[in-house]
Design an enzyme around this catalytic site. Structure first.
Site, PDB file in Angstrom:
ATOM      1  CB  CYS A   1      39.215  43.490  34.418  1.00  0.00           C
ATOM      2  SG  CYS A   1      38.386  43.287  35.997  1.00  0.00           S
TER       3      CYS A   1
ATOM      4  CD  GLU B   1      37.628  39.900  28.349  1.00  0.00           C
ATOM      5  OE1 GLU B   1      37.864  41.083  28.021  1.00  0.00           O
ATOM      6  OE2 GLU B   1      37.344  39.566  29.514  1.00  0.00           O
TER       7      GLU B   1
ATOM      8  CG  HIS C   1      35.704  41.890  31.455  1.00  0.00           C
ATOM      9  ND1 HIS C   1      36.803  41.105  31.658  1.00  0.00           N
ATOM     10  CD2 HIS C   1      35.345  42.358  32.670  1.00  0.00           C
ATOM     11  CE1 HIS C   1      37.113  41.081  32.946  1.00  0.00           C
ATOM     12  NE2 HIS C   1      36.237  41.838  33.583  1.00  0.00           N
TER      13      HIS C   1
END
Lengths: 275, 996
Positions: free
Chosen positions: A105, A237, A235
């Protein structure tokens, strides 16, 4: 055997450092250190002591000059305290040493604006692509299907069969190139590791909201020709456990989320090649 | 001479910002425009060489892939009108600030005093527009003239003048450090004039109390010793006005109320706050005994409860209504970053884990004339939503829960509720994390942003007082990045034990934060000349009360101050020692060596007698409508699903990052297509653990039209039932009350004050009654009591509104339940009885009536139901659960069905009924908003166990989930009273706000 060490840089508006470090640990890194940029600029923490650098999500400097622009400028011009070393030299050395960088990002935005990606011909400080305002004109938080290019040299995407499902959360994620030649080369060398697609991971799509920003060729993430540097807008994560999936209460899902594989691959690569 | 750097998009690059403006011009102003394109303008007012400016333009300011730049040469072409919009002098300019930092990094040279970079946007309009149209577009959309300024040039003029000239909106002024003395030995009329002209908002009684204080010979003698005369200084008077303001002192909640009910019974209530709110918490805690989980209530910036053995939860909800009415974007942005500082400044400091937002607006499609000083509801809607978006997203805090409530009366004042929760270690450096204290001798340290004239006197000024070079004082614009930097530093300083006490600088600025901190140890001495200023020209009183944002006040032990300041420097955070805490009993302000304020602490904090407030309750009577029973309600249901208060808010919610920090478990949207509306949010703040935090809220201002007692009871119940629905535990859940009222103080402007005050009393009564049964301690809250608009002719008062928020725990987040039906064949249960309670319902509102039968909460029955339901959740027996609220059973069933992607069959004759046969109708069964009801689906194999746990009381199997994509509801008489395709229902629900 030496420890595998990941570092997550935070400060000036980075927001995802905690979950990025968590994903690194879950992925198999012995250590995941969250380092504030102030601690790097002060010389207390050095990139040289790590194998895997995470540039993660957030709003560096509020994205005030365009996403990540101010941080790219800072990293290029700031000097590490007590030395005459520019911080950017630590980055260049990190890349030269064959280590791994993942930009997610805002971190991806930072990498392209510093010129680290696509990194043609070993040039890691020359910008040729960008990420700009979504076509819809707004920030969006929604989950996206990402089709993987199995021929991609990316270290991070190894073993992904068709694709992965991850949340995107950005206002400036539309991928654009400075020329058709750049885009052609990205495609030719299979550097566009992830593309937005439908739930079947079949064809890449330009349709909103599956392609949430209007990226050219539906590109969601790219790597450099070595495969060791990669950036993507969604994302990974944020999906390392099934409870993060938007439909976990109605679907049978494995314990691990789709995004974890990127960190596992990174940890495995580091273990095999860097320690 | 300043230089202009312009940045434009290359040919062929899409201008998303311009396209959006074009859409808004067409949509709101109904003006045809061919294209809108935009250019970024940086005005550099500093000594840089041409070479350095070129490096800046080509480097940090320009993205070479899509943009190009110029210096002192206009880039605009192919337009009919150019409009340039920038900030007025002194207004927070975040982009300008970042640009300035970038230039400093690039050149390796810091800016000197008075130098700066200022940001503006140039809009290029093409189309057949008149100058008047362009003026309207500018003031109606592009520019908020309160904080921004604009210039317009037609194309020929633009060419003739070679574009806009470089103009730096620098604040001009010089510091004189003037301190005035104010003579209070004057007539009462003159006292009131002093209060009014000074925007002090002090009443005559209050002015007379101050007058008496300064007549006290002991006070006069003490003042002489510090070099002060007998008259108060402006610093003292302003400080007292802040400390004693309704905003800071909560005079209405602290006042003495003479309440008379509908039967003429009278009662004297000494402080609603103490009698109801504090008492609720005290009594609930006593009832809980060993199970009490409250750690810090009402005394700090936010409430603190236990989470587990190692961590505590912190929660606060605030409002920012008046600023949002004036500048929706800046007001709302300041609202969210402002409430962030509350949990951050609680105890020794907490890490922020989520935000919640609730907005109350008038219809964005409002098409009737508005009083001229009010912004159109659509503009407020856009601005507030964007302000909170930027504040929340940029701060890296997920926005997990919220709602938007619509009522025409919110045109008078929008309500902007912003909440933030935090997580703190149960112990920090060997002390409870929620505790803090100050020792005399500790240093007063301010960190974060600098002080300007922002927010002086809040929103009471009028725009006519402005001139080109006077900074805007009413509205602050938040700066999330400066605050984020400060938080990054302070949380690390906390863990190193570098400070002893921390609090937020909010309303009243330093006068309030240092005033309250001084109360901890019994005094302070602070030198206002040391405070870092944004620009010269502030007088001591302005420095003391400025509400400039992004500041925290701390008490730092002298032995730690060097380490504290050094660390702040490394993190790029400004930190300044302003003085020290003492035990002198005096709030002592100096400017250099000269004393400018000397106020005994006791007088500041205890000097004000309670307000006297009459309250008389006369229940309103509305016409009771008698609608014919219909054979088919499908169209009514579709219309209800499209109603503003019920329809999908996805276009808004998707603009908020609800997943950052990685702990999201129940998201705002759920179901087969990720678009069903969740009842509550669940997050895991500690990623290594499956313990979850659950938050939810209730708000139902419409019921205030009948009785605020029931409005309040329903709000509390709605919050708890949403919380319970997703799996929240009743063992650990606390409440927060946010009252937003219309002015209830009897006066010429408010002849109906006693009624509005009675509404407030009744609301408080219900709060106590219901929270006692639900074992809900109140841990924090806030009141905003002046939500009226009055321009001398038109008065708009908001409906009395209570936002009730809850925060609690789910021991294992993997047991959480969502609202979407899961599979065909699952059985549908309704928990809780339905009654003929359509009064002030969405259904009646749609029909244009109010009625009288407002839903009544049977709290003991509801609590037993919630307990049983939670047991069923723990045993894994629940497939889905959705709360029944606006629109009743029909709406809840439709939402659960289309969210899950399966149809549903329901038999109304099986719905448990409470009350007489008389009101028993399909209409009431479908749309009544009776409280405490849940729609649950259960797998067949779990039915027996589920029924055994729930018992018979108000638990009934009313239908089944089906494969077919329809919602079919059978009437009491057996015919299909609703038969609708799910696609159509979902479309009705989604279409209203989709394009906004």
């Amino acid at each position: 055997m030496a420890n595998t060490r990941a570092i997550v840089i935070t400060g000036n508006g980075t927001n995802c450092e905690m979950e990025a470090a968590h994903a690194c640990r879950l992925g198999g890194f012995d250590e995941a250190v969250i380092a504030h940029i102030a601690e790097i600029l002060s010389g207390d923490i050095r990139l040289d002591d790590f194998h895997f650098l995470n540039l993660t999500g957030g709003f560096l400097d509020g994205d005030d000059l365009g996403s990540a622009k101010a941080q790219a400028n800072r990293l290029k011009h700031a000097t590490v305290a007590g030395t005459c070393e520019k911080l950017v030299e630590q980055f260049s050395r990190f890349i030269r040493d064959g280590k791994l960088i993942l930009g997610v990002c805002n971190g991806f935005q930072l990498m392209v604006k510093m010129g680290m990606l696509p990194g043609f011909d070993g040039k890691y400080l020359a910008q040729s692509v960008t990420l700009t305002h979504n076509d819809c004109g707004r920030f969006q938080d929604r989950w996206t299907y990402l089709k993987v290019d199995p021929a991609s040299p990316s270290v991070f995407t190894r073993g992904i069969e068709k694709g992965i499902y991850l949340p995107m959360r950005h206002g400036e994620g539309k991928f654009l190139c400075d020329s058709d030649a750049t885009l052609e080369r990205i495609e030719r060398e299979h550097l566009a590791a992830f593309k937005y697609c439908g739930p079947d991971y079949a064809a890449a799509t330009m349709e909103f909201p599956a392609n949430p920003n209007g990226s050219v060729n539906a590109i969601a993430g790219i790597c450099d020709p070595t495969g060791r540097l990669m950036g993507l807008m969604p994302h990974p994560e944020a999906f390392v456990h099934y409870t993060q999936h938007p439909r976990w209460t109605r679907e049978q899902l494995p314990e691990e989320g789709d995004g974890l594989i990127l960190y596992k691959n990174a940890a495995e690569y580091v273990r095999k090649n860097l320690v | 001479m300043p230089n202009r750097i312009e940045i434009a998009l290359k040919e062929g690059v899409r201008d998303a910002r311009g396209e959006r403006i074009k859409r808004e011009i067409e949509h709101f102003l109904h003006l045809p425009v061919d294209t809108v394109s935009t250019i970024d303008v940086y005005t550099v007012d500093a000594a840089f060489s041409p070479d350095e400016l070129e490096q800046a333009a080509a480097g940090p300011f320009c993205d070479p892939v899509i943009q190009f730049w110029s210096i002192d040469r206009p880039l605009a072409s192919g337009f009919d009108y150019a409009v340039e919009v920038g900030f007025r002098p002194g207004v927070t300019d975040n982009v300008g600030r970042t640009a300035r930092e970038a230039l400093a990094y690039l050149t390796g040279r810091p800016f000197s005093e008075g130098e700066g970079v200022y940001y503006a946007v140039q809009y290029l309009l093409k189309g057949t527009l008149t100058p008047a149209d362009v003026e309207r577009i500018t003031t109606g959309l592009l520019c908020n003239t309160l904080i921004q300024r604009y210039s317009i040039l037609g194309a020929p003029e633009f060419v003739a003048r070679r574009g806009f000239s470089a103009l730096a909106p620098r604040v001009t002024g010089s510091t004189t450090a003037a301190v005035r003395e104010i003579d209070l030995e004057v007539s009462d009329e003159e006292l009131m004039r002093i209060s009014k002209d000074g925007v002090l908002a002090l009443t005559l009684d209050e002015m007379q109390i101050i007058q008496a204080h300064y007549r006290d010979q002991k006070v006069v003698a003490e003042r002489r010793k510090v070099g002060l005369g007998p008259k108060p200084t402006d610093v003292e008077l302003e400080c007292l006005a802040q400390t004693w303001s309704e905003h800071c002192k909560h005079k209405i909640f602290a006042g003495t109320v003479q309440y008379e009910d509908e039967n003429g019974n009278t009662q004297e209530i000494k402080s609603l706050f103490k009698s109801f709110i504090q008492r609720t918490t005290k009594d609930v805690r006593e009832k809980l005994g060993d199970r009490d989980f409250c750690l810090s209530v009402f005394k700090d910036n936010a409430g603190v409860i236990r989470f587990n053995n190692t961590h505590s939860l912190v929660f606060k909800v605030e409002t920012h209504n008046s600023p949002s009415a004036l500048d929706p974007y800046g007001g709302a942005l300041t609202g969210i970053v402002g409430v962030n500082r509350d949990p951050f400044g609680t105890g020794q400091g907490s890490k922020l884990i989520f935000n919640t937002d609730v907005f109350c607006f008038a219809d964005p499609f409002y098409a009737k004339p508005l009083p001229s000083r009010l912004l159109h509801p659509r503009r407020i809607y856009e601005g507030v939503i964007e302000g909170v978006e930027h504040g929340g997203n940029k701060s890296g805090i997920p926005t997990v829960n919220g709602s938007i409530v619509f009522d025409e009366r919110f045109a008078g004042k929008p309500l902007v509720f912003c909440g933030t929760a935090g997580l703190m270690p149960a112990e920090v450096n060997g002390q409870p994390g929620h505790d803090k204290y100050i020792k005399p001798g500790d240093l007063i340290v301010m960190t974060g942003g600098r002080i300007g004239k922002d927010g002086i006197h809040g929103a009471t000024f009028s725009s006519e007082e402005l001139n080109e070079n006077s900074p805007v004082t009413a509205v602050q614009i938040g700066d999330p990045i400066t605050q984020k930097r400060m938080f990054d530093f302070l949380i690390r300083a906390r863990d190193k034990g570098l400070y002893r006490f921390i609090t937020d600088n909010g309303a009243g600025g330093l006068s309030s934060s240092i005033g309250e901190m001084a109360g901890e140890c019994g005094g302070c001495r602070m030198d206002l000349s040391l405070a870092p200023l944004k620009y010269p020209g502030l007088n001591p009183w302005e420095i003391l009360i400025s509400e400039a944002q992004e500041r925290m006040s701390l008490a730092v032990p002298p032995e730690q101050v060097e380490a504290f300041l050094a660390m702040a420097g490394r993190f790029g955070v400004e930190a300044t020692v302003l003085g020290e805490f003492t035990d002198s009993g005096v709030f002592h302000m100096t400017y250099g060596e000269r004393t400018v304020a000397w106020l005994p602490m006791e007088f500041m904090h205890e000097g004000l007698p309670p307000m006297q407030l009459p309250a008389k309750w006369t229940p309103p009577r509305h016409d009771e409508p008698a609608f014919e029973e219909k054979a088919d309600y499908t169209e009514d249901l579709k219309q209800l699903l499209s109603a503003l208060n019920i329809c999908s808010k996805e276009s808004v919610v998707r603009r908020y990052d609800h997943e950052v920090q990685g702990g999201s478990v129940i998201k705002p949207f759920t179901g087969v297509a990720n678009d069903g509306p969740s009842d509550a949010a669940v997050v895991r703040p500690i990623l290594e653990s499956f313990e979850g935090v659950v938050t939810a809220h209730g708000i139902c201002p419409r019921y205030s039209d009948i009785d605020t007692y029931h409005m309040t009871a329903n709000a509390v119940d709605e919050a708890l039932r949403n919380y319970v629905a997703v799996g929240g535990s009743l063992e650990l859940v606390a409440g927060l009350d946010n009252f937003c009222w219309c002015d209830p103080v009897l006066s010429e402007k408010t002849p109906d004050g006693p009624y509005k005050m009675a509404q407030l009393v009744r609301s408080n009564q219900a709060l106590y009654d219901v929270c006692m049964v639900y074992n809900l301690p109140l841990i924090s809250g806030k009141d905003s009591m002046k939500n009226d608009f009055y321009d001398g002719t038109t008065k708009i008062s908001i409906p009395p509104t209570l936002l009730f928020s809850v925060i609690g725990k789910i021991d294992d987040a993997r047991k959480a339940v969502t609202m979407d039906v899961k599979q065909p064949g699952d059985l549908v249960y309704l928990l809780g009885c339905t009654a003929n309670e359509l009064g002030a319902s969405e259904y009646f509102t749609m029909k244009g009536v109010i009625g009288n039968n407002v839903p009544r909460v049977d709290a003991p029955a509801a609590y037993a139901r919630y307990r049983a339901y939670h047991e069923a959740v723990l045993q894994g027996l629940v497939a889905s659960c959705h709360d029944l609220s606006d629109g009743g059973l029909a709406v809840a069933a439709a939402e659960s069905a289309f969210a899950g992607g399966f149809g549903m069959k329901i038999d109304l004759s099986r719905v448990p009924w409470k009350g007489t046969e008389e009101g028993w109708s399909d209409q009431a069964l479908l749309f009544s908003e009776s409280a405490s009801r849940l729609l649950v689906t259960v797998k067949k194999e779990h039915a027996e166990a589920f029924e055994a746990i729930m018992g018979d009381d108000g638990c009934s199997r009313i239908g089944v989930v089906i494969e077919e994509q329809i919602l079919g509801i059978e009437a009491i008489e057996g015919h299909d009273v609703i038969m609708a395709d799910l696609v159509e229902l979902k479309e009705a629900w989604q279409k209203t706000l989709r394009e906004l």
